[in-house]
Design an enzyme around this catalytic site. Structure first.
Site, PDB file in Angstrom:
ATOM      1  N   HIS A  81       0.859  -1.208   0.098  1.00  0.00           N
ATOM      2  CA  HIS A  81       0.201  -0.020  -0.069  1.00  0.00           C
ATOM      3  C   HIS A  81       0.915   1.365  -0.011  1.00  0.00           C
ATOM      4  O   HIS A  81       2.199   1.264   0.232  1.00  0.00           O
ATOM      5  CB  HIS A  81      -0.793   0.157   1.380  1.00  0.00           C
ATOM      6  CG  HIS A  81      -0.265  -0.085   2.511  1.00  0.00           C
ATOM      7  ND1 HIS A  81       0.191  -1.358   3.021  1.00  0.00           N
ATOM      8  CD2 HIS A  81       0.280   0.987   3.348  1.00  0.00           C
ATOM      9  CE1 HIS A  81       0.812  -1.091   4.196  1.00  0.00           C
ATOM     10  NE2 HIS A  81       0.818   0.330   4.556  1.00  0.00           N
ATOM     11  N   CYS A 125       1.897   3.542  11.889  1.00  0.00           N
ATOM     12  CA  CYS A 125       3.101   3.208  10.939  1.00  0.00           C
ATOM     13  C   CYS A 125       3.272   4.397   9.829  1.00  0.00           C
ATOM     14  O   CYS A 125       2.615   5.204  10.114  1.00  0.00           O
ATOM     15  CB  CYS A 125       2.679   1.816  10.253  1.00  0.00           C
ATOM     16  SG  CYS A 125       0.911   2.211   9.259  1.00  0.00           S
TER      17      CYS A 125
END
Length: 667
Positions: A65, A182
């Protein structure tokens, strides 16, 4: 989520053997629907994200992603390969692959939906339904949430003959608060949160998680934090407002540890609480955030501690060194003999202004060693390490131990504080430990060791190093220039780059002809990688995609300013060609700079401090030669393995190299 994924974005028979091929196949479906405008540009962004951290998760899941300017709307594609594809998960290949594409400016609503998907991936019923699906439309409906997965059967109730006795009052559960985050803030953040919550439920632990994702975050109630018995940080970016959790037993790990071993983290924070271990985290974004988790080797931790000190030292070096250089430029090289401007200053005299700049710069530069030592200790032991670290750094200056003394003082101070923090103390004394007891004892220990044990030998070593630099000439100087050039260009701002830069800056504390040559060679070599990539995009633009050509324009300015990171986008996308090319050019420039006996009194500035460089014409020749060598090599290597049609060179995404430079802020 139904607008994010459709049947056209589902491939239940994904024909791909590698993660790069899988990402390309799924991305092509996005391009066909007009949701991705530049296939190669988007894939380069996916590869760059993958290079930061593998996106494979336990349970056979891969979630490549990224955010990208080539994405028109948030989109999700799903592929199910027959044999599984390695995405770097500890338990093996992935057979459920989700390619998540978010626009650079994705709104909070879409990111919230994507975070919900990330949480659902932790549900075994959901993943089992995906593995059993046979129809793309039904699969898209299942992923979007329009169709619920079949639930596992409930266990049959057991009949009882009589009412069971009332259970005794349950004990107060162990309470934990956690923060997950993250780099992208889309998937791992929420998957770690879900894993921790599930583990807490299974272990009987009361846990509340604050996911700090790209859609923002909702702060935990201060009362919940105050009542918590322990804290878990599962993060790959700095925890925001970390000081809220000060004084709690803390486990600090990467975000994937939160996904893969949540039960272990809960057990670890329980153990710390039982031993009475507490921490006093520093503010947001401190180098302590990179201290790493259990399992890291001592060498890795040592590197991070040293980088902590260097990263805080660099602003003092840049400000002080440039002010000193400007003082020399305006007032000449005798300006260091000028009287104090506090006693003698003439407003209309340029020499007085030069003396002012020189003396302010000298004071700023005098903080170099104490700041280095203080923040090495800070990186090891957090805020309690600052006092003994600064004290030890000041002692290093007093005994002429210099830069090496600062390194030793920081490590001694941090180690001393860490040892004291391991001592279990009564609860009544914990409040004064970081304010009174730790600074008192650690400063006394550091002072004793620096003055009477290690300080004098280090001072002798520093003097020998200074004398060696002063006597550098001929072949020895050229060899040193080659080595420094290679180090500056190997990781483009990473640990080796920092070591070379710190070595050069340390010599400026007591400048001589040799140390000034080293500083010149280091800065010249550090300018080469971005300048070479910029030149290569002009000479053979067809070997680079559109994004890289745009990055090349910025690289001209970054390279000219001695900001080596200007080459990172190129190295992340194609490390096997870009990094060796950059190293070759850096070695040539470093060698020529030393051969030409160029000198530099400023620790930063690039071509903007050219008037302060000894032999400036030859210095420019050295930089141009290295730039030409690097540009020619990268063009040659890309031309041999790629195609000249304006696309990115295939076959060498960042992830194929095994490791990609992880680069902190540059020199």
């Amino acid at each position: 989520m139904s607008d994010m994924i459709t049947a056209d974005l589902v491939d239940l028979d994904l024909a791909a053997q590698t993660k790069e091929a899988a990402a390309r196949s799924l991305a092509e479906r996005m391009v066909a629907l007009g949701r991705v405008t530049d296939l190669d540009g988007f894939l380069a962004d996916v590869a760059a994200r993958e290079a930061q951290m593998p996106t494979g998760l336990d349970g056979g899941i891969g979630i490549p992603h990224c955010r990208s300017e080539h994405v028109t709307e948030p989109t999700l594609a799903f592929g199910r390969p027959a044999d599984g594809i390695d995405f770097g998960a500890p338990d093996g290949p992935a057979d459920l692959i989700f390619l998540i594409a978010a626009p650079a400016g994705a709104d909070d609503a879409h990111l919230t939906i994507l975070s919900a998907l990330a949480r659902r991936l932790m549900d075994p019923d959901f993943t089992a339904a995906l593995r059993a699906a046979t129809d793309p439309a039904a699969t898209a409906s299942l992923i979007s949430g329009d169709t619920a997965p079949p639930a596992a059967p409930e266990p049959a109730a057991t009949a009882t003959a009589e009412e069971p006795p009332a259970a005794p009052a349950a004990p107060v559960p162990f309470r934990v608060v956690a923060v997950t985050s993250c780099p992208t803030g889309i998937a791992h953040t929420y998957m770690a949160a879900e894993a921790l919550e599930q583990a807490g439920q299974a272990e009987g632990v009361e846990i509340v998680v604050e996911p700090q994702g790209s859609a923002g975050f909702t702060r935990l109630d201060p009362a919940v934090i105050a009542a918590a018995d322990g804290v878990i940080f599962a993060h790959d970016v700095p925890v925001r407002e970390k000081e809220r959790f000060a004084g709690k037993p803390t486990v600090d790990v990467g975000v994937k540890a939160g996904i893969n071993r949540p039960a272990e983290l809960l057990a670890e924070v329980r153990d710390k609480a039982a031993r009475g271990e507490t921490t006093a985290p520093a503010g947001t974004g401190s180098p302590v955030d990179e201290a790493g988790g259990p399992g890291e080797g001592y060498g890795t931790k040592l590197r991070k501690w040293l980088m902590s000190g260097v990263s805080y030292m660099v602003p003092f070096v840049a400000a002080g060194g440039l002010l000193i250089a400007l003082g020399f430029a305006i007032g000449g090289y005798t300006i260091d003999k000028a009287p104090s401007v506090a006693e003698h200053f003439v407003w209309t005299d340029s020499t007085s202004w030069a003396a002012l700049l020189f003396q302010v710069g000298g004071l700023a530069f005098s903080f170099l060693v104490p700041v280095l030592a203080g923040y090495i200790a800070y990186g090891m032991a957090d805020r309690p390490g600052l006092v003994p670290g600064f004290v030890g750094g000041s002692i290093a200056l007093t005994i002429n131990a210099g830069f090496l003394g600062g390194l030793a003082a920081g490590l001694i101070a941090g180690g001393t504080v860490m040892a004291i923090q391991r001592v279990k103390v009564p609860a009544a004394l914990r409040g004064i430990m970081p304010v009174v007891v730790i600074p008192l004892i650690s400063s006394a220990v550091v002072g004793f060791l620096m003055f009477l044990v290690v300080g004098k030998p280090i001072a002798e070593l520093q003097k020998a190093l200074t004398d060696w630099l002063s006597g550098l000439s001929g072949a020895n100087a050229v060899i040193l220039g080659v080595v420094l050039g290679l180090m500056m260009c190997f990781d483009l701002g990473g640990p080796l780059n920092k070591v070379a830069y710190a070595f050069a800056v340390g010599g400026l504390a007591n400048p001589n002809d040799g140390s000034l040559k080293v500083m010149a060679a280091v800065m010249a070599a550090g300018m080469v990688p971005p300048l070479a990539m910029a030149l290569a995009t002009v000479v053979r633009g067809g070997l680079f995609n559109r994004t890289e050509r745009e990055n090349g324009k910025a690289a001209w300015v970054l390279g000219s300013s001695f900001i080596t990171e200007g080459a990172i986008p190129f190295a992340a996308a194609d490390p096997l060609r870009v990094i060796p090319s950059a190293m070759a050019g850096g070695a040539v420039t470093g060698a020529l700079s030393m051969l030409f006996e160029c000198t530099l009194r400023a620790p930063h500035g690039g071509i903007f401090v050219l008037p302060l460089i000894g032999n400036p014409a030859l210095y420019l020749i050295a930089i141009l030669a290295g730039t030409a060598v690097s540009a020619a090599l990268v063009i040659l290597l890309k031309g041999m393995g790629g195609r000249g049609d304006g696309k990115a060179v295939e076959g060498t995404p960042a992830t194929e190299s095994g490791t990609t430079p992880k680069v902190p802020a540059t020199v």
